[in-house]
Design an enzyme around this catalytic site. Structure first.
Site, PDB file in Angstrom:
ATOM      1  N   HIS A 159      10.578   9.877  -0.714  1.00 34.18           N
ATOM      2  CA  HIS A 159       8.417   9.712  -0.252  1.00 34.18           C
ATOM      3  C   HIS A 159       7.884  11.241  -1.276  1.00 34.18           C
ATOM      4  O   HIS A 159       8.226  11.982  -1.352  1.00 34.18           O
ATOM      5  CB  HIS A 159       8.283   9.022   0.691  1.00 34.18           C
ATOM      6  CG  HIS A 159       6.653   8.685   0.561  1.00 34.18           C
ATOM      7  ND1 HIS A 159       4.834   9.339   0.388  1.00 34.18           N
ATOM      8  CD2 HIS A 159       5.823   7.491   0.778  1.00 34.18           C
ATOM      9  CE1 HIS A 159       4.373   9.145   0.670  1.00 34.18           C
ATOM     10  NE2 HIS A 159       4.766   7.325   1.110  1.00 34.18           N
TER      11      HIS A 159
ATOM     12  N   GLU B  71       5.822   3.313  -5.835  1.00 32.34           N
ATOM     13  CA  GLU B  71       4.782   3.642  -4.829  1.00 32.34           C
ATOM     14  C   GLU B  71       3.677   4.431  -6.216  1.00 32.34           C
ATOM     15  O   GLU B  71       4.249   5.617  -5.961  1.00 32.34           O
ATOM     16  CB  GLU B  71       4.342   4.453  -3.638  1.00 32.34           C
ATOM     17  CG  GLU B  71       4.928   3.351  -2.951  1.00 32.34           C
ATOM     18  CD  GLU B  71       4.974   3.997  -1.108  1.00 32.34           C
ATOM     19  OE1 GLU B  71       3.885   4.255  -0.980  1.00 32.34           O
ATOM     20  OE2 GLU B  71       5.188   5.255  -1.342  1.00 32.34           O
TER      21      GLU B  71
END
Length: 252
Positions: A96, A168
């Site tokens: 992430h 993302e």
């Protein structure tokens, strides 16, 4: 090829065990059929055992938000992939942008983590994404492609076929800005094209690619209509039970 959609909520560093238990109990019996959509929650380490217990008997998948690339040892503060597997965890989110940025994780770290996760019978959700500067410079495809290739290096075709990649864009995470439908489709297709180049089209056709970045109940159906978007990794909109369930309504 038909790929089952996968909507995963990433709670980040939110909820205590009591709040987490209440959330799982509120959603577990109200999920759409798992034949239509897979639903999951990535819970913080301190609530993981509570969440796993509360989700027992339901079709809700549970993910950890990180793990290390060793099973045990002198690694203070880290999560063992072996123990995560023993606890009954299904997935592990790795790479992430917050982990890359705040904790200086590299593509090589993420690759080692992916291998350790698979070695313990778990499935990684591998995150990738570019900064606003990279996006505006027109280098998003090149940058994200390099992240994906590095993360998947040395994995088998079978392993890659089963994993999840979450695209993302960093500029859309928690900012209220979201990529356009075309942006999401083009970048998720670019991710799939990298997998095809490295592992073949048959493998790429099986990989599920999620979009993440200010996904909400109001826009999730737009993204899910894109042929190369197979789900979403959702932050803020996954923190309330009603909102999380609403994210799954696109299958109706």
């Amino acid at each position: 090829m038909s790929r089952k959609p996968f909507i995963a909520g990433n709670w980040k560093m939110n909820k205590n065990p009591e709040e987490a238990k209440a959330f799982i109990e509120a959603v577990a019996s109200k999920l759409p059929s798992s034949e239509l959509v897979e639903a999951g929650i990535a819970a913080p380490a301190l609530t993981l055992s509570t969440v796993l217990e509360a989700a027992k008997g339901s079709e809700l998948k549970i993910a950890a938000q990180n793990s290390y690339f060793e099973n045990s040892g002198a690694f203070t503060g880290e999560n063992s992939p072996k123990v995560l597997a023993e606890m009954g965890t299904d997935y592990v989110v790795i790479g992430h942008s917050e982990r890359r940025d705040y904790f200086h994780e590299t593509d090589q770290d993420i690759n080692k983590k992916a291998k350790a996760i698979f070695a313990n019978g778990l499935t990684p959700i591998i995150c990738c994404g570019e900064s606003l500067e990279t996006y505006e410079a027109g280098k998003a495809v090149e940058f994200v492609g390099a992240q994906v290739s590095a993360a998947l290096a040395g994995l088998s075709e079978e392993q890659v076929s089963s994993l999840v990649i979450a695209y993302e864009p960093i500029w859309a995470i928690g900012t209220g800005k979201s990529a356009t439908q075309d942006d999401a489709q083009n970048m998720c297709k670019a991710v799939r094209d990298v997998v095809a180049a490295d592992f073949g089209q048959a493998v790429a056709d099986k990989v599920r690619v999620q979009y993440g970045g200010s996904v909400k109940p109001e826009n999730v159906a737009e993204y899910m209509a894109c042929p190369d978007v197979d789900g979403a990794l959702v932050g803020g909109a996954s923190l309330e039970a009603e909102s999380f369930l609403a994210l799954l309504d696109f299958v109706k």
